[in-house]
Design a protein around this motif. Sequence first.
Motif, PDB file in Angstrom:
ATOM      1  N   THR A 192      -9.616  -4.139  13.011  1.00  0.00           N
ATOM      2  CA  THR A 192      -8.563  -4.923  13.627  1.00  0.00           C
ATOM      3  C   THR A 192      -8.253  -6.119  12.735  1.00  0.00           C
ATOM      4  N   ALA A 193      -6.982  -6.245  12.368  1.00  0.00           N
ATOM      5  CA  ALA A 193      -6.580  -7.282  11.424  1.00  0.00           C
ATOM      6  C   ALA A 193      -5.061  -7.273  11.283  1.00  0.00           C
ATOM      7  N   VAL A 194      -4.567  -8.276  10.615  1.00  0.00           N
ATOM      8  CA  VAL A 194      -3.181  -8.251  10.150  1.00  0.00           C
ATOM      9  C   VAL A 194      -3.191  -7.611   8.767  1.00  0.00           C
ATOM     10  N   TYR A 195      -2.370  -6.599   8.616  1.00  0.00           N
ATOM     11  CA  TYR A 195      -2.284  -5.869   7.350  1.00  0.00           C
ATOM     12  C   TYR A 195      -1.043  -6.336   6.601  1.00  0.00           C
ATOM     13  N   TYR A 196      -1.240  -6.690   5.330  1.00  0.00           N
ATOM     14  CA  TYR A 196      -0.170  -7.235   4.501  1.00  0.00           C
ATOM     15  C   TYR A 196       0.135  -6.294   3.341  1.00  0.00           C
ATOM     16  N   CYS A 197       1.399  -6.156   3.076  1.00  0.00           N
ATOM     17  CA  CYS A 197       1.862  -5.405   1.911  1.00  0.00           C
ATOM     18  C   CYS A 197       2.024  -6.363   0.736  1.00  0.00           C
ATOM     19  N   ASN A 198       1.685  -5.887  -0.442  1.00  0.00           N
ATOM     20  CA  ASN A 198       1.809  -6.676  -1.663  1.00  0.00           C
ATOM     21  C   ASN A 198       2.507  -5.842  -2.729  1.00  0.00           C
TER      22      ASN A 198
ATOM     23  N   ILE B 151       0.054   4.954  10.641  1.00  0.00           N
ATOM     24  CA  ILE B 151       0.664   4.957   9.313  1.00  0.00           C
ATOM     25  C   ILE B 151       1.453   3.670   9.157  1.00  0.00           C
ATOM     26  N   LEU B 152       1.122   2.909   8.131  1.00  0.00           N
ATOM     27  CA  LEU B 152       1.867   1.695   7.802  1.00  0.00           C
ATOM     28  C   LEU B 152       2.867   2.004   6.697  1.00  0.00           C
ATOM     29  N   SER B 153       4.019   1.355   6.776  1.00  0.00           N
ATOM     30  CA  SER B 153       5.040   1.493   5.743  1.00  0.00           C
ATOM     31  C   SER B 153       5.454   0.116   5.258  1.00  0.00           C
ATOM     32  N   CYS B 154       5.850   0.040   4.008  1.00  0.00           N
ATOM     33  CA  CYS B 154       6.327  -1.219   3.436  1.00  0.00           C
ATOM     34  C   CYS B 154       7.460  -0.893   2.482  1.00  0.00           C
ATOM     35  N   ALA B 155       8.625  -1.413   2.782  1.00  0.00           N
ATOM     36  CA  ALA B 155       9.793  -1.180   1.952  1.00  0.00           C
ATOM     37  C   ALA B 155      10.170  -2.464   1.233  1.00  0.00           C
ATOM     38  N   ALA B 156      10.366  -2.357  -0.081  1.00  0.00           N
ATOM     39  CA  ALA B 156      10.750  -3.510  -0.883  1.00  0.00           C
ATOM     40  C   ALA B 156      12.261  -3.597  -0.989  1.00  0.00           C
ATOM     41  N   SER B 157      12.735  -4.811  -1.058  1.00  0.00           N
ATOM     42  CA  SER B 157      14.183  -5.019  -1.130  1.00  0.00           C
ATOM     43  C   SER B 157      14.758  -4.487  -2.431  1.00  0.00           C
ATOM     44  N   SER B 158      16.038  -4.199  -2.412  1.00  0.00           N
ATOM     45  CA  SER B 158      16.660  -3.501  -3.533  1.00  0.00           C
ATOM     46  C   SER B 158      16.810  -4.354  -4.768  1.00  0.00           C
ATOM     47  N   ASN B 159      16.605  -5.675  -4.644  1.00  0.00           N
ATOM     48  CA  ASN B 159      16.764  -6.492  -5.835  1.00  0.00           C
ATOM     49  C   ASN B 159      15.532  -6.492  -6.732  1.00  0.00           C
ATOM     50  N   ILE B 160      14.512  -5.768  -6.295  1.00  0.00           N
ATOM     51  CA  ILE B 160      13.364  -5.545  -7.187  1.00  0.00           C
ATOM     52  C   ILE B 160      13.731  -4.422  -8.136  1.00  0.00           C
ATOM     53  N   ILE B 161      13.659  -4.669  -9.409  1.00  0.00           N
ATOM     54  CA  ILE B 161      14.063  -3.621 -10.323  1.00  0.00           C
ATOM     55  C   ILE B 161      12.892  -2.839 -10.880  1.00  0.00           C
ATOM     56  N   ILE B 162      11.751  -3.497 -11.023  1.00  0.00           N
ATOM     57  CA  ILE B 162      10.574  -2.786 -11.506  1.00  0.00           C
ATOM     58  C   ILE B 162       9.364  -3.218 -10.686  1.00  0.00           C
ATOM     59  N   ILE B 163       8.724  -2.256 -10.046  1.00  0.00           N
ATOM     60  CA  ILE B 163       7.477  -2.519  -9.342  1.00  0.00           C
ATOM     61  C   ILE B 163       6.348  -1.950 -10.176  1.00  0.00           C
ATOM     62  N   ASN B 164       5.426  -2.795 -10.552  1.00  0.00           N
ATOM     63  CA  ASN B 164       4.281  -2.340 -11.340  1.00  0.00           C
ATOM     64  C   ASN B 164       3.253  -1.675 -10.444  1.00  0.00           C
ATOM     65  N   SER B 165       2.979  -2.294  -9.331  1.00  0.00           N
ATOM     66  CA  SER B 165       2.006  -1.736  -8.403  1.00  0.00           C
ATOM     67  C   SER B 165       2.262  -2.289  -7.009  1.00  0.00           C
ATOM     68  N   MET B 166       1.714  -1.596  -6.014  1.00  0.00           N
ATOM     69  CA  MET B 166       1.780  -2.062  -4.641  1.00  0.00           C
ATOM     70  C   MET B 166       0.409  -1.914  -4.006  1.00  0.00           C
ATOM     71  N   ALA B 167       0.188  -2.675  -2.957  1.00  0.00           N
ATOM     72  CA  ALA B 167      -1.135  -2.672  -2.357  1.00  0.00           C
ATOM     73  C   ALA B 167      -1.052  -3.067  -0.890  1.00  0.00           C
TER      74      ALA B 167
ATOM     75  N   VAL C 177      13.160 -11.678  -2.902  1.00  0.00           N
ATOM     76  CA  VAL C 177      12.404 -10.448  -2.714  1.00  0.00           C
ATOM     77  C   VAL C 177      11.910 -10.377  -1.278  1.00  0.00           C
ATOM     78  N   GLN C 178      12.062  -9.235  -0.683  1.00  0.00           N
ATOM     79  CA  GLN C 178      11.542  -9.034   0.664  1.00  0.00           C
ATOM     80  C   GLN C 178      10.744  -7.749   0.731  1.00  0.00           C
ATOM     81  N   LEU C 179       9.605  -7.841   1.405  1.00  0.00           N
ATOM     82  CA  LEU C 179       8.802  -6.672   1.708  1.00  0.00           C
ATOM     83  C   LEU C 179       8.744  -6.572   3.228  1.00  0.00           C
TER      84      LEU C 179
END
Length: 121
Positions: free
Chosen positions: A90-96, A19-35, A2-4
């Motif tokens: 100011t921070a590092v922003y992480y996608c989950n 504007i931040l963007s986060c794209a999940a890799s195609s091998n994820i079949i079901i995403i319940n939530s993102m943050a 899995v890659q974000l």
Amino acid sequence: QVQLVESGGGFVQAGGSLILSCAASSNIIIINSMAWYRQAPGEQRELVSHIAIIGGTTYTNSVKGRFSISRDNAKNTVYLQMNSLKPEETAVYYCNAYARTYSSTSYNNYWGQGTQVTVSS
């Protein structure tokens, strides 16, 4: 695997927007939530905003009214519109993503590599 992949971080003056963007890799079949989380130097990682698969959203109090989270389920992508940014953000922003892959029957938490947001005063 899995890659974000996050993008959109950078340098902005106080009061500006990103504007931040986060794209999940195609091998994820079901995403319940993102943050989106953020971690400032010397601080713990904190939840900034969360969006469920059906679109319900939550925000930490300090960003309410200024940040907006959205997602494109067809693209497995989540966005974070950040307005009126403050130097203390100011921070590092992480996608989950809380999701499962083709090879798993259970959901797990996945993280991006982080993107730096720097807000100057």
